[in-house]
Design a protein around this motif. Structure first.
Motif, PDB file in Angstrom:
ATOM      1  N   SER A   1       0.821  -1.212   0.000  1.00 20.57           N
ATOM      2  CA  SER A   1       0.000   0.000   0.000  1.00 20.57           C
ATOM      3  C   SER A   1       0.859   1.268   0.000  1.00 20.57           C
ATOM      4  CB  SER A   1      -0.961   0.014   1.205  1.00 20.57           C
ATOM      5  OG  SER A   1      -1.812  -1.107   1.164  1.00 20.57           O
TER       6      SER A   1
ATOM      7  N   SER B   1       1.470  -0.591   4.734  1.00 19.60           N
ATOM      8  CA  SER B   1       0.446  -1.356   5.452  1.00 19.60           C
ATOM      9  C   SER B   1       0.246  -2.695   4.761  1.00 19.60           C
ATOM     10  CB  SER B   1      -0.846  -0.543   5.513  1.00 19.60           C
ATOM     11  OG  SER B   1      -1.953  -1.253   5.361  1.00 19.60           O
TER      12      SER B   1
ATOM     13  N   SER C   1      -2.811  -4.057   4.657  1.00 18.70           N
ATOM     14  CA  SER C   1      -4.264  -4.130   4.481  1.00 18.70           C
ATOM     15  C   SER C   1      -4.632  -4.809   3.160  1.00 18.70           C
ATOM     16  CB  SER C   1      -4.872  -2.728   4.536  1.00 18.70           C
ATOM     17  OG  SER C   1      -4.319  -1.884   3.529  1.00 18.70           O
TER      18      SER C   1
ATOM     19  N   ASN D   1      -4.708  -8.405   3.673  1.00 16.40           N
ATOM     20  CA  ASN D   1      -5.915  -8.779   4.420  1.00 16.40           C
ATOM     21  C   ASN D   1      -7.128  -8.832   3.495  1.00 16.40           C
ATOM     22  OD1 ASN D   1      -4.483  -8.901   6.844  1.00 16.40           O
ATOM     23  ND2 ASN D   1      -4.821  -6.718   7.275  1.00 16.40           N
ATOM     24  N   ASP D   2      -7.199  -7.888   2.549  1.00 17.51           N
ATOM     25  CA  ASP D   2      -8.307  -7.919   1.590  1.00 17.51           C
ATOM     26  C   ASP D   2      -8.262  -9.173   0.725  1.00 17.51           C
ATOM     27  OD1 ASP D   2      -9.098  -5.476   2.572  1.00 17.51           O
ATOM     28  OD2 ASP D   2      -8.103  -4.315   0.985  1.00 17.51           O
TER      29      ASP D   2
ATOM     30  N   ARG E   1      -4.632  -4.181  -3.777  1.00 22.40           N
ATOM     31  CA  ARG E   1      -5.165  -5.549  -3.691  1.00 22.40           C
ATOM     32  C   ARG E   1      -4.679  -6.389  -4.867  1.00 22.40           C
ATOM     33  NH1 ARG E   1     -11.481  -6.024  -4.335  1.00 22.40           N
ATOM     34  NH2 ARG E   1     -10.824  -5.418  -6.441  1.00 22.40           N
TER      35      ARG E   1
END
Length: 576
Positions: free
Chosen positions: A30, A41, A43, A46-47, A254
């Motif tokens: 990210s 990050s 994230s 995680n997505d 992502r």
């Protein structure tokens, strides 16, 4: 000068791999300042981890990729074991190049038209008197875009078997299979045991790089999976490709995380293949060293020679006429074996577009292949002169790395360069994948060349350029011509590099064929699939013709010079 070409080859073909990997890792964390992502990050991972049916997509990729690799390896080993060294092998060997020349996309389109519910295969079955069409359609549902990827796995296995067979030819010649067979027979080994215990442990490790390339392609393939693979859920490579095409740029991390996951799965799969090889041939080698088994006096059944390799010849042979018929079919109802009406309306409709697409495809292929040829020759000459070669692992990176993962990072890097140079980026991306194939294609010719010929020619007064042109070039010219044909065919088959580095602004026959294969008119799809399959075949045919003509011209010239020399000698003798 040769130093500059060698350094230029490293910069142009291998230096971008490092920023390509960095350009993949940073967006996956990210960090994309141009889009407002300034904080690192996880994230995006995680997505990806919470995406519905992610496990199923990974399982489909592993099943189709590793399953097709195992099948192709089994088919290759079985064919070699039965036919190597026989008269039938020479006939089979002549059919390998045309089968290999057909690109994956053209093969996938023809495979879909052949085995679809209303495909030619089932029309032929009905014409032979089998009327249980419901059962046939049920059988076919397990082949094209099935939920488990059987059709994708089978198509990849059939397409990759000729490649492994061709890669096995120099390996088996180096191993002297006939001599090994005689020695093994004198020790009491049967033909089956000789191949399983003597040849297989030596053949498979030498085939490792080709096997890795087949496995990596099967795990990360996008174009063939879009045509033949499952859709709900799709394979991981298709899922990442869909994320990449998301119009919301905020979802780019992502897609990068998914590309990283695909890279990790591919690397782990290649490590698994290496572990299985080590475990079978090194750790558990008792089955190799326990000696020959007692041969039972049983009657051998007569061998059916066409049973093994006939599908690998019949399916590609059926695909080309099927595409031709579909391109001219106006009305073709099921279960008619042939169309009831023909028309060239669809050819006339697509000709203006085809002219532009073929011009773009050929220009990209010729430019990238010509540049790659010059760089490959420079690198091989540099190795011969200074005994310094490009490491094999460096050449293998573009072959065993998923294109989607590698190109994602390279595309991010190109965004940082101002200007819209899409044609340049696409031709450069083609060069990245053409160079390794051409290097491997020409490597054998340079290794087999006797360098003492150079020393003799230099001692006769020829300079370096004259020595190369007059002495070395005629001997390596067949490999150069075939290498150029291979490079052009590889460039013509590139889908992801054209789409990603061209940002959708560069269209080729391959990109249009994949786009039309997902639900458009079968006639138009057949036209693009036919052209995409014929173009490489044309260049391979031209390569064969050029080599034969050059061979005949060279021998004719030698014969003329000899006759002239003899005539002059006879005249001198007469006058004397």
């Amino acid at each position: 000068m040769i130093h500059l070409f060698f350094i230029f080859a490293l910069i142009l073909c291998f230096l971008p791999l490092l920023p390509g990997i960095i350009g993949l890792l940073l967006p996956s964390l990210s960090w994309i300042p141009t889009l407002g992502f300034n904080n690192v990050s996880i994230s995006a991972f995680n997505d990806v981890a919470t995406w519905p049916n992610l496990t199923a997509s990974i399982g489909l990729s592993l099943f189709a990729g590793l399953g097709s690799t195992a099948l192709a390896l089994f088919f290759t080993y079985s064919i070699l074991k039965r036919y190597w060294g026989t008269a039938r092998w020479q006939k089979l060997e002549r059919t390998l190049s045309p089968m290999l020349a057909m690109p994956h996309v053209a093969f996938a389109i023809g495979f879909a038209l052949l085995f679809s519910p209303t495909g030619w295969f089932f029309r032929l079955i009905d014409a032979l008197g089998i009327s249980d069409l419901a059962g046939i359609a049920l059988l076919q549902s397990n082949l094209i875009q099935d939920n488990y990827g059987f059709g994708l796995m089978l198509a990849l296995a059939i397409k990759e078997t000729p490649f492994l067979l061709i890669m096995s030819i120099p390996i088996l010649k180096q191993l002297s299979v006939q001599q090994l067979g005689k020695v093994s027979a004198s020790l009491g080994y049967s033909h089956f045991e000789t191949w399983r215990k003597v040849i297989l442990p030596q053949w498979l490790p030498k085939l490792r790089l080709s096997l890795f390339a087949v496995a990596a392609y099967g795990l990360s393939v996008v174009d063939v999976a879009l045509i033949l693979g499952p859709t709900r859920p799709s394979t991981l490579s298709v899922l990442v490709w869909q994320w990449f095409n998301d119009p919301d740029l905020q979802q780019l991390p992502r897609a990068a995380a998914g590309a990283c996951l695909l890279l990790i799965i591919t690397a782990a799969s290649l490590g698994l293949i290496k572990f299985v090889e080590w475990f079978s041939f090194k750790h558990q080698r008792g089955w190799i060293t326990k000696g020959a088994q007692t041969i039972r006096n049983t009657k051998q059944k007569p061998k059916r020679h066409l049973a093994l390799y006939s599908p690998f010849i019949a399916i590609p042979v059926m695909i080309v006429p099927l595409l031709i018929i579909w391109s001219f079919a106006q009305r073709w109802r099921f279960p008619d074996l042939l169309p009831s009406r023909y028309s060239d309306r669809f050819w006339q409709q697509e000709l203006p577009t085809l002219a532009d697409l073929m011009g773009t495809s050929l220009s990209l292929a010729i430019v990238s292949s010509t540049v790659a040829l010059l760089l490959v020759i420079a690198c091989l000459e540099y190795r011969q002169k200074y005994q310094r070669a490009i490491p094999v692992w460096l050449i293998a990176i573009p072959l065993v790395t998923p294109q989607l993962s590698l190109l994602f990072g390279i595309q991010i890097v190109t965004y940082m360069i101002p200007g819209q140079h899409y044609w340049l980026w696409v031709s450069w991306s083609h060069l990245l994948f053409v160079f390794p194939y051409m290097y491997l294609a020409l490597d054998g010719a340079w290794r087999s060349y006797d360098v003492r010929l150079d020393q003799c020619s230099r001692s006769l007064g020829l300079n370096a350029w004259q020595t190369w042109w007059r002495v070395k070039r005629p001997q390596v010219q067949p490999a150069i011509i075939f290498g150029l044909a291979i490079g052009i065919s590889v460039s013509l088959a590139q889908y992801l590099p054209t789409q990603m580095l061209g940002a959708g602004r560069i269209s080729t026959v391959t990109t249009e064929a994949v786009a039309l294969a997902s639900g458009q008119d079968r006639r138009v799809m057949a036209i693009y699939g036919l052209l995409q399959g014929i173009l490489p075949f044309v260049f391979f045919t031209l390569a064969i013709v050029a080599n034969r003509l050059s061979y005949r011209w060279r021998h004719y010239r030698q014969y003329s010079l000899q006759n002239t020399h003899i005539s002059n000698k006879s005249k001198e003798y007469t006058h004397g």
